[in-house]
Design a protein around this motif. Structure first.
Motif, PDB file in Angstrom:
ATOM      1  N   PRO A 160      39.173 -22.569  21.979  1.00 51.29           N
ATOM      2  CA  PRO A 160      38.189 -22.305  20.921  1.00 51.29           C
ATOM      3  C   PRO A 160      37.607 -23.593  20.355  1.00 51.29           C
ATOM      4  N   PRO A 161      36.429 -23.527  19.728  1.00 49.60           N
ATOM      5  CA  PRO A 161      35.806 -24.740  19.167  1.00 49.60           C
ATOM      6  C   PRO A 161      36.708 -25.419  18.142  1.00 49.60           C
ATOM      7  N   VAL A 162      36.673 -26.744  18.151  1.00 53.32           N
ATOM      8  CA  VAL A 162      37.478 -27.551  17.232  1.00 53.32           C
ATOM      9  C   VAL A 162      36.563 -28.601  16.618  1.00 53.32           C
ATOM     10  N   LYS A 163      36.692 -28.823  15.305  1.00 56.14           N
ATOM     11  CA  LYS A 163      35.980 -29.923  14.674  1.00 56.14           C
ATOM     12  C   LYS A 163      36.947 -31.069  14.417  1.00 56.14           C
ATOM     13  N   SER A 164      36.396 -32.246  14.203  1.00 57.81           N
ATOM     14  CA  SER A 164      37.229 -33.363  13.784  1.00 57.81           C
ATOM     15  C   SER A 164      37.726 -33.082  12.374  1.00 57.81           C
ATOM     16  N   SER A 165      39.046 -33.098  12.200  1.00 54.22           N
ATOM     17  CA  SER A 165      39.607 -32.848  10.878  1.00 54.22           C
ATOM     18  C   SER A 165      39.191 -33.945   9.903  1.00 54.22           C
ATOM     19  N   VAL A 166      39.098 -35.186  10.374  1.00 54.87           N
ATOM     20  CA  VAL A 166      38.530 -36.257   9.561  1.00 54.87           C
ATOM     21  C   VAL A 166      37.017 -36.022   9.506  1.00 54.87           C
ATOM     22  N   PRO A 167      36.429 -35.867   8.334  1.00 56.83           N
ATOM     23  CA  PRO A 167      35.011 -35.489   8.223  1.00 56.83           C
ATOM     24  C   PRO A 167      34.068 -36.633   8.598  1.00 56.83           C
ATOM     25  N   ILE A 168      33.875 -36.815   9.887  1.00 51.90           N
ATOM     26  CA  ILE A 168      33.148 -37.988  10.374  1.00 51.90           C
ATOM     27  C   ILE A 168      31.678 -37.978   9.960  1.00 51.90           C
ATOM     28  N   ALA A 169      31.063 -36.795   9.839  1.00 49.39           N
ATOM     29  CA  ALA A 169      29.652 -36.754   9.445  1.00 49.39           C
ATOM     30  C   ALA A 169      29.496 -37.141   7.983  1.00 49.39           C
ATOM     31  N   ASP A 170      30.349 -36.608   7.125  1.00 48.04           N
ATOM     32  CA  ASP A 170      30.298 -36.945   5.700  1.00 48.04           C
ATOM     33  C   ASP A 170      30.587 -38.426   5.466  1.00 48.04           C
ATOM     34  N   LEU A 171      31.732 -38.879   5.948  1.00 43.84           N
ATOM     35  CA  LEU A 171      32.124 -40.267   5.702  1.00 43.84           C
ATOM     36  C   LEU A 171      31.202 -41.237   6.431  1.00 43.84           C
ATOM     37  N   GLY A 172      30.798 -40.871   7.643  1.00 41.59           N
ATOM     38  CA  GLY A 172      29.877 -41.728   8.388  1.00 41.59           C
ATOM     39  C   GLY A 172      28.528 -41.850   7.707  1.00 41.59           C
ATOM     40  N   ALA A 173      28.054 -40.757   7.093  1.00 36.45           N
ATOM     41  CA  ALA A 173      26.782 -40.819   6.362  1.00 36.45           C
ATOM     42  C   ALA A 173      26.906 -41.755   5.164  1.00 36.45           C
ATOM     43  N   GLY A 174      28.075 -41.745   4.519  1.00 41.13           N
ATOM     44  CA  GLY A 174      28.296 -42.685   3.429  1.00 41.13           C
ATOM     45  C   GLY A 174      28.246 -44.120   3.899  1.00 41.13           C
ATOM     46  N   LEU A 175      28.866 -44.375   5.048  1.00 40.56           N
ATOM     47  CA  LEU A 175      28.853 -45.733   5.614  1.00 40.56           C
ATOM     48  C   LEU A 175      27.441 -46.158   6.006  1.00 40.56           C
ATOM     49  N   PHE A 176      26.724 -45.288   6.725  1.00 41.92           N
ATOM     50  CA  PHE A 176      25.359 -45.622   7.141  1.00 41.92           C
ATOM     51  C   PHE A 176      24.458 -45.836   5.922  1.00 41.92           C
ATOM     52  N   SER A 177      24.676 -45.045   4.874  1.00 40.68           N
ATOM     53  CA  SER A 177      23.864 -45.201   3.668  1.00 40.68           C
ATOM     54  C   SER A 177      24.118 -46.546   3.011  1.00 40.68           C
ATOM     55  N   ALA A 178      25.398 -46.948   2.943  1.00 37.80           N
ATOM     56  CA  ALA A 178      25.711 -48.257   2.370  1.00 37.80           C
ATOM     57  C   ALA A 178      25.036 -49.363   3.173  1.00 37.80           C
ATOM     58  N   TYR A 179      25.043 -49.230   4.490  1.00 38.20           N
ATOM     59  CA  TYR A 179      24.375 -50.184   5.380  1.00 38.20           C
ATOM     60  C   TYR A 179      22.873 -50.233   5.102  1.00 38.20           C
ATOM     61  N   GLY A 180      22.257 -49.048   4.941  1.00 37.28           N
ATOM     62  CA  GLY A 180      20.834 -49.004   4.642  1.00 37.28           C
ATOM     63  C   GLY A 180      20.514 -49.578   3.275  1.00 37.28           C
ATOM     64  N   ILE A 181      21.347 -49.265   2.287  1.00 37.93           N
ATOM     65  CA  ILE A 181      21.129 -49.767   0.931  1.00 37.93           C
ATOM     66  C   ILE A 181      21.204 -51.289   0.891  1.00 37.93           C
ATOM     67  N   LEU A 182      22.228 -51.842   1.499  1.00 37.52           N
ATOM     68  CA  LEU A 182      22.377 -53.304   1.480  1.00 37.52           C
ATOM     69  C   LEU A 182      21.240 -53.976   2.235  1.00 37.52           C
ATOM     70  N   SER A 183      20.791 -53.368   3.316  1.00 31.27           N
ATOM     71  CA  SER A 183      19.638 -53.919   4.044  1.00 31.27           C
ATOM     72  C   SER A 183      18.393 -53.901   3.167  1.00 31.27           C
ATOM     73  N   ALA A 184      18.201 -52.799   2.413  1.00 35.17           N
ATOM     74  CA  ALA A 184      17.029 -52.699   1.536  1.00 35.17           C
ATOM     75  C   ALA A 184      17.108 -53.711   0.397  1.00 35.17           C
ATOM     76  N   ILE A 185      18.315 -53.972  -0.104  1.00 43.80           N
ATOM     77  CA  ILE A 185      18.468 -54.975  -1.160  1.00 43.80           C
ATOM     78  C   ILE A 185      18.102 -56.360  -0.638  1.00 43.80           C
ATOM     79  N   ILE A 186      18.550 -56.666   0.575  1.00 41.32           N
ATOM     80  CA  ILE A 186      18.190 -57.955   1.173  1.00 41.32           C
ATOM     81  C   ILE A 186      16.670 -58.031   1.364  1.00 41.32           C
TER      82      ILE A 186
END
Length: 410
Positions: A160-186
């Motif tokens: 049956p279908p299985v998802k990653s128990s670690v919420p990679i989309a949620d946490l990864g979006a937070g990481l990518f957003s921090a990357y985008g924010i810091l780039s925009a600040i620079i």
């Protein structure tokens, strides 16, 4: 010691996981993060997880909101909007994760706030981004994992279908957003202008699908679940020993040869089914049966020691109660103890990236709801009389008598 982002003020108008995680990362690097919460309710995660410690806030909220201060502002109240705009005037960054369209209805969208503060870096995190035919759909980590293809390659074949128990989309979006924010600040340092950062859970999950997309485009074959194995090399997965499973990563010819030496099966080096990595991937199931027959002779810990001695990457499969107290986690300070005004000393994950010159610090525990309302508004230029006038108009929820204020809390 000034941390790298100590001159940056962030308005965290997000809740649950992706946005709060992004803002916590910025706070860990020194940003002054102001968490803007609905009066009397706050971040939904305050009441999540189904268990409590001593106070009203969940362990999940404590885990995602250190190094922040909390203010209660009713964004649906005209006086609350006035108070919020005062914060915007002095902010560098705003992070929100409403469904597209909600921020505009609240009059806190980027076009509105850019008029107040052109230097503002405004980040929106949503399920599918601000444009496209799916943009107005509700977005959750589960949905992003499913619709990005990630769930289609999780688990084992014909299961049956299985998802990653670690919420990679949620946490990864937070990481990518921090990357985008810091780039925009620079970038703002060059242009003097802020900009809009548009991140989504769907694109995060799809953007992390590096091996899977490469396999599909390179072979024309749709990737399928392969358990703990790797798409690019073999053997590289969990294997069974006499007592339990452990993991190995013999990902190149040298390591494959060393593995064969350790298990005393150098004959496998001449086996035409396993002559190179491509052949081992094609015949992975047979290969694993062959080497697991040898691993069955000894316990996992003995094999791990022998393989490491030969230079072959290998390790036990720990549960969290083992991983969190492992000698490496202790040596790298990956478990912290934080003083909290209600909970006492609580454990939290440490900083996964270390800075040598300006090491991160826990300056604040996760805040109580509205703990810093009076304090923060004062710092942003409102005197006590102005704050009280806003309070009487319901800016911070139901009006309360001034004498109930203690220690800068509301």
């Amino acid at each position: 010691m000034n941390l790298p982002l100590s001159n940056i003020k962030v308005l965290d108008v997000s809740q649950i996981m992706a946005g709060p995680f992004c803002c916590m990362l910025l706070g860990d690097m020194g940003a002054d993060v102001i968490k803007v919460e609905t009066p009397g309710v706050g971040d939904q995660t305050r009441k999540a997880m189904g268990f409590r410690l001593k106070g009203e806030d969940s362990g999940g909220f404590l885990a995602l909101n250190r190094n922040k201060r909390s203010v209660e502002i009713d964004l649906k109240n005209p006086a609350g909007l006035e108070a919020f705009y005062e914060l915007v005037r002095g902010a560098d960054v705003l992070v929100e994760n409403n469904r597209p369209g909600v921020a505009a209805r609240l009059k806190i969208d980027y076009p509105a706030l850019r008029e107040i503060n052109p230097r503002l870096v405004y980040a929106s995190i949503s399920g599918f981004g601000q444009t496209g035919p799916w943009s107005r759909r509700p977005g959750l980590d589960l949905i992003a994992q499913a619709m990005s293809g990630v769930m289609s390659v999780m688990g084992h074949p014909d299961a049956p279908p299985v998802k990653s128990s670690v919420p990679i989309a949620d946490l990864g979006a937070g990481l990518f957003s921090a990357y985008g924010i810091l780039s925009a600040i620079i970038g703002r340092g060059h242009t003097g202008q802020g900009q809009y950062v548009d991140a989504s859970l769907f694109e995060t999950a799809l953007g992390l699908s590096v091996w899977e997309s490469a396999e599909y485009w390179g072979t024309g074959t749709v990737p399928v679940p392969i358990g703990s194995a790797n798409r690019m090399s073999a053997p590289y997965q969990a294997v069974r020993a006499a007592d339990r499973h452990f993991v190995i990563g013999a990902a190149n010819p040298k390591l494959w040869a060393a593995l064969c030496e350790v298990i005393e099966r150098t004959d496998l080096l001449q086996d035409p089914r396993f002559t190179d990595n491509a052949a081992r991937i094609r015949n992975r199931d047979v290969l694993i049966r062959e080497i697991e027959g040898e691993f069955a002779r000894k316990p996992a810990d003995e094999w791990v020691d022998a393989l490491l001695a030969a230079g072959v990457p290998a390790g036990p499969i720990y549960t969290y109660d083992e991983a969190l107290v492992s000698e490496q986690a202790v040596a790298r300070e990956m478990v912290l103890e934080i003083d909290h005004p209600v909970e006492g000393r609580v454990k939290a994950l440490g900083f996964p990236v270390k800075l040598s010159g300006t090491p991160q610090q826990v300056r604040y525990p996760a805040p109580l709801l509205g703990q810093h309302t009076q304090e923060v508004l004062g710092e942003f230029g409102l005197d006590d009389m102005a704050i009280e006038a806003l309070r009487e108009r319901g800016a911070f929820g139901q009006p309360v008598a001034p004498q109930t204020l203690k220690n800068g809390t509301a």
